[in-house]
Motif scaffolding. Sequence first.
Motif, PDB file in Angstrom:
ATOM      1  N   GLY A   1     -16.811  -7.929  18.830  1.00 28.20           N
ATOM      2  CA  GLY A   1     -16.600  -6.667  18.137  1.00 28.20           C
ATOM      3  C   GLY A   1     -17.097  -6.637  16.722  1.00 28.20           C
ATOM      4  O   GLY A   1     -16.741  -5.736  15.949  1.00 28.20           O
ATOM      5  N   ALA A   2     -17.942  -7.609  16.333  1.00 29.63           N
ATOM      6  CA  ALA A   2     -18.512  -7.624  14.981  1.00 29.63           C
ATOM      7  C   ALA A   2     -19.831  -6.868  14.978  1.00 29.63           C
ATOM      8  O   ALA A   2     -20.670  -7.076  15.857  1.00 29.63           O
ATOM      9  CB  ALA A   2     -18.736  -9.057  14.519  1.00 29.63           C
ATOM     10  N   LYS A   3     -20.044  -6.009  14.012  1.00 28.98           N
ATOM     11  CA  LYS A   3     -21.288  -5.254  13.946  1.00 28.98           C
ATOM     12  C   LYS A   3     -22.445  -6.187  13.623  1.00 28.98           C
ATOM     13  O   LYS A   3     -22.354  -7.043  12.745  1.00 28.98           O
ATOM     14  CB  LYS A   3     -21.180  -4.145  12.905  1.00 28.98           C
ATOM     15  N   ASP A   4     -23.536  -5.995  14.349  1.00 29.10           N
ATOM     16  CA  ASP A   4     -24.725  -6.841  14.183  1.00 29.10           C
ATOM     17  C   ASP A   4     -25.570  -6.295  13.040  1.00 29.10           C
ATOM     18  O   ASP A   4     -26.570  -5.626  13.244  1.00 29.10           O
ATOM     19  CB  ASP A   4     -25.510  -6.871  15.500  1.00 29.10           C
ATOM     20  N   THR A   5     -25.152  -6.583  11.810  1.00 28.88           N
ATOM     21  CA  THR A   5     -25.878  -6.124  10.627  1.00 28.88           C
ATOM     22  C   THR A   5     -26.642  -7.294  10.016  1.00 28.88           C
ATOM     23  O   THR A   5     -26.307  -8.460  10.264  1.00 28.88           O
ATOM     24  CB  THR A   5     -24.907  -5.562   9.580  1.00 28.88           C
ATOM     25  N   PRO A   6     -27.668  -7.016   9.213  1.00 34.01           N
ATOM     26  CA  PRO A   6     -28.433  -8.116   8.611  1.00 34.01           C
ATOM     27  C   PRO A   6     -27.575  -9.104   7.826  1.00 34.01           C
ATOM     28  O   PRO A   6     -27.713 -10.324   7.971  1.00 34.01           O
ATOM     29  CB  PRO A   6     -29.440  -7.394   7.714  1.00 34.01           C
ATOM     30  N   LEU A   7     -26.668  -8.619   6.960  1.00 33.45           N
ATOM     31  CA  LEU A   7     -25.875  -9.545   6.163  1.00 33.45           C
ATOM     32  C   LEU A   7     -24.880 -10.309   7.031  1.00 33.45           C
ATOM     33  O   LEU A   7     -24.560 -11.460   6.735  1.00 33.45           O
ATOM     34  CB  LEU A   7     -25.146  -8.815   5.035  1.00 33.45           C
ATOM     35  N   ALA A   8     -24.408  -9.709   8.110  1.00 34.20           N
ATOM     36  CA  ALA A   8     -23.543 -10.439   9.042  1.00 34.20           C
ATOM     37  C   ALA A   8     -24.318 -11.601   9.675  1.00 34.20           C
ATOM     38  O   ALA A   8     -23.796 -12.711   9.821  1.00 34.20           O
ATOM     39  CB  ALA A   8     -23.010  -9.503  10.120  1.00 34.20           C
ATOM     40  N   GLN A   9     -25.573 -11.351  10.059  1.00 34.57           N
ATOM     41  CA  GLN A   9     -26.415 -12.413  10.592  1.00 34.57           C
ATOM     42  C   GLN A   9     -26.621 -13.514   9.553  1.00 34.57           C
ATOM     43  O   GLN A   9     -26.541 -14.708   9.869  1.00 34.57           O
ATOM     44  CB  GLN A   9     -27.772 -11.849  11.019  1.00 34.57           C
ATOM     45  N   GLU A  10     -26.885 -13.099   8.334  1.00 33.43           N
ATOM     46  CA  GLU A  10     -27.159 -14.067   7.270  1.00 33.43           C
ATOM     47  C   GLU A  10     -25.903 -14.877   6.937  1.00 33.43           C
ATOM     48  O   GLU A  10     -25.990 -16.075   6.625  1.00 33.43           O
ATOM     49  CB  GLU A  10     -27.681 -13.321   6.039  1.00 33.43           C
ATOM     50  N   TYR A  11     -24.745 -14.251   7.004  1.00 33.30           N
ATOM     51  CA  TYR A  11     -23.472 -14.960   6.790  1.00 33.30           C
ATOM     52  C   TYR A  11     -23.308 -16.081   7.810  1.00 33.30           C
ATOM     53  O   TYR A  11     -22.863 -17.188   7.470  1.00 33.30           O
ATOM     54  CB  TYR A  11     -22.324 -13.958   6.876  1.00 33.30           C
ATOM     55  N   ILE A  12     -23.665 -15.820   9.053  1.00 36.65           N
ATOM     56  CA  ILE A  12     -23.549 -16.835  10.097  1.00 36.65           C
ATOM     57  C   ILE A  12     -24.420 -18.039   9.771  1.00 36.65           C
ATOM     58  O   ILE A  12     -23.988 -19.193   9.861  1.00 36.65           O
ATOM     59  CB  ILE A  12     -23.928 -16.229  11.463  1.00 36.65           C
ATOM     60  N   VAL A  13     -25.657 -17.780   9.373  1.00 29.40           N
ATOM     61  CA  VAL A  13     -26.563 -18.872   9.012  1.00 29.40           C
ATOM     62  C   VAL A  13     -26.034 -19.606   7.788  1.00 29.40           C
ATOM     63  O   VAL A  13     -26.028 -20.849   7.738  1.00 29.40           O
ATOM     64  CB  VAL A  13     -27.985 -18.335   8.752  1.00 29.40           C
ATOM     65  N   ALA A  14     -25.570 -18.863   6.791  1.00 25.76           N
ATOM     66  CA  ALA A  14     -25.059 -19.479   5.562  1.00 25.76           C
ATOM     67  C   ALA A  14     -23.847 -20.354   5.846  1.00 25.76           C
ATOM     68  O   ALA A  14     -23.662 -21.402   5.202  1.00 25.76           O
ATOM     69  CB  ALA A  14     -24.719 -18.395   4.544  1.00 25.76           C
ATOM     70  N   HIS A  15     -23.007 -19.942   6.784  1.00 24.03           N
ATOM     71  CA  HIS A  15     -21.850 -20.760   7.172  1.00 24.03           C
ATOM     72  C   HIS A  15     -22.308 -22.096   7.749  1.00 24.03           C
ATOM     73  O   HIS A  15     -21.768 -23.148   7.398  1.00 24.03           O
ATOM     74  CB  HIS A  15     -21.010 -19.988   8.198  1.00 24.03           C
ATOM     75  N   GLU A  16     -23.302 -22.065   8.626  1.00 24.04           N
ATOM     76  CA  GLU A  16     -23.783 -23.311   9.223  1.00 24.04           C
ATOM     77  C   GLU A  16     -24.435 -24.217   8.182  1.00 24.04           C
ATOM     78  O   GLU A  16     -24.267 -25.440   8.217  1.00 24.04           O
ATOM     79  CB  GLU A  16     -24.757 -23.006  10.364  1.00 24.04           C
ATOM     80  N   PHE A  17     -25.172 -23.645   7.251  1.00 19.99           N
ATOM     81  CA  PHE A  17     -25.722 -24.441   6.157  1.00 19.99           C
ATOM     82  C   PHE A  17     -24.592 -25.012   5.301  1.00 19.99           C
ATOM     83  O   PHE A  17     -24.738 -26.083   4.712  1.00 19.99           O
ATOM     84  CB  PHE A  17     -26.673 -23.599   5.305  1.00 19.99           C
ATOM     85  N   GLY A  18     -23.467 -24.300   5.245  1.00 18.98           N
ATOM     86  CA  GLY A  18     -22.307 -24.820   4.539  1.00 18.98           C
ATOM     87  C   GLY A  18     -21.817 -26.122   5.149  1.00 18.98           C
ATOM     88  O   GLY A  18     -21.382 -27.039   4.430  1.00 18.98           O
ATOM     89  N   HIS A  19     -21.890 -26.229   6.469  1.00 13.89           N
ATOM     90  CA  HIS A  19     -21.519 -27.492   7.121  1.00 13.89           C
ATOM     91  C   HIS A  19     -22.483 -28.608   6.727  1.00 13.89           C
ATOM     92  O   HIS A  19     -22.086 -29.765   6.588  1.00 13.89           O
ATOM     93  CB  HIS A  19     -21.507 -27.317   8.635  1.00 13.89           C
ATOM     94  N   HIS A  20     -23.746 -28.258   6.554  1.00 12.84           N
ATOM     95  CA  HIS A  20     -24.711 -29.267   6.105  1.00 12.84           C
ATOM     96  C   HIS A  20     -24.358 -29.751   4.696  1.00 12.84           C
ATOM     97  O   HIS A  20     -24.450 -30.957   4.409  1.00 12.84           O
ATOM     98  CB  HIS A  20     -26.121 -28.693   6.129  1.00 12.84           C
ATOM     99  N   VAL A  21     -23.954 -28.845   3.827  1.00  8.96           N
ATOM    100  CA  VAL A  21     -23.527 -29.231   2.482  1.00  8.96           C
ATOM    101  C   VAL A  21     -22.325 -30.169   2.579  1.00  8.96           C
ATOM    102  O   VAL A  21     -22.233 -31.167   1.856  1.00  8.96           O
ATOM    103  CB  VAL A  21     -23.202 -27.990   1.632  1.00  8.96           C
TER     104      VAL A  21
END
Length: 302
Positions: free
Chosen positions: A160-180
């Motif tokens: 139920g999450a809207k597929d918006t550009p910043l929502a997509q980017e948040y997902i990627v940023a979260h995964e990069f957060g795990h790399h940090v």
Amino acid sequence: MSFNRDIQLDPNRVSTRSGGGRRGAAIGGGSILTVIAVVLISQFTGVDLSGLLNQQQGASTASTSSTIDTSMCTDGAAANEHTQCRMIATAESLDAVWGDQLPSQGGPAYRRPEFVLWDGTAVNSACGTASSSVGPFYCSGDESVYLDMGFFSDMERTLGAKDTPLAQEYIVAHEFGHHVQHLTGTMAAADRSGAGATSDSVRLELQADCYAGLWVHYASTTPDPETGKPFLVRPSAEEITGAINAAEAVGDDHIQERHAGQVDSDTWTHGSSEQRVRWFTTGMESGSVHTCDTFAVDASQL
């Protein structure tokens, strides 16, 4: 969140793979209950999924060919038009932000992760073979972020999450957060064997959410090294709302309520919707790595 049209992108920043077969095929022969269990435990942003990945015999192996075309991903205009190009631009922006902020805020030198875009039903990693039901994940064994290009439509349909550009980017940023977290040693020090609202697993996920917010804080001022122009245009209130909506949608309580009809905080591995939004907002407003230390707060503040 729109990228500046003139920034320059490297199509080779990501690698692409085909996972053999398309979405809609049977997932490892498992039952629907198995699929729901995987969704409840690890849908969207798991950490080191060696214990959650589908390692059944006969799982599809990743091939070197892919249907994902990144050849047009050379500038910000392409990132605003094509999802795969947006993934490249997001990764390059994250590299630039963390390349500056991690060492300047007392952390180690940043080392960029590999970023694998894949299409199909399964992909191989150093952590095992993951089915498309696992969602995006980070594997410290090969320091790589893996993202199934079909996930964004699934996110909207099943969570139920809207597929918006910043929502997509948040997902990627979260995964990069795990790399940090991997680079700083936080991931190795955490006890990821447990679950529950105050477990180390939840603290890891909430910190990665905070790191995603930290990226948003700096993304519109950190320049593309090729052009000197900021990667992104400052996000609007509406765009930030879209990212917050995605954070709410992937809260353990929301997923459990949506798929099982009840909430059990003793099984949480990622945190509640309220927690995920609050920690994402903390990083976005503060821009501070130290403010994102979810391991330094007691249970009442988590």
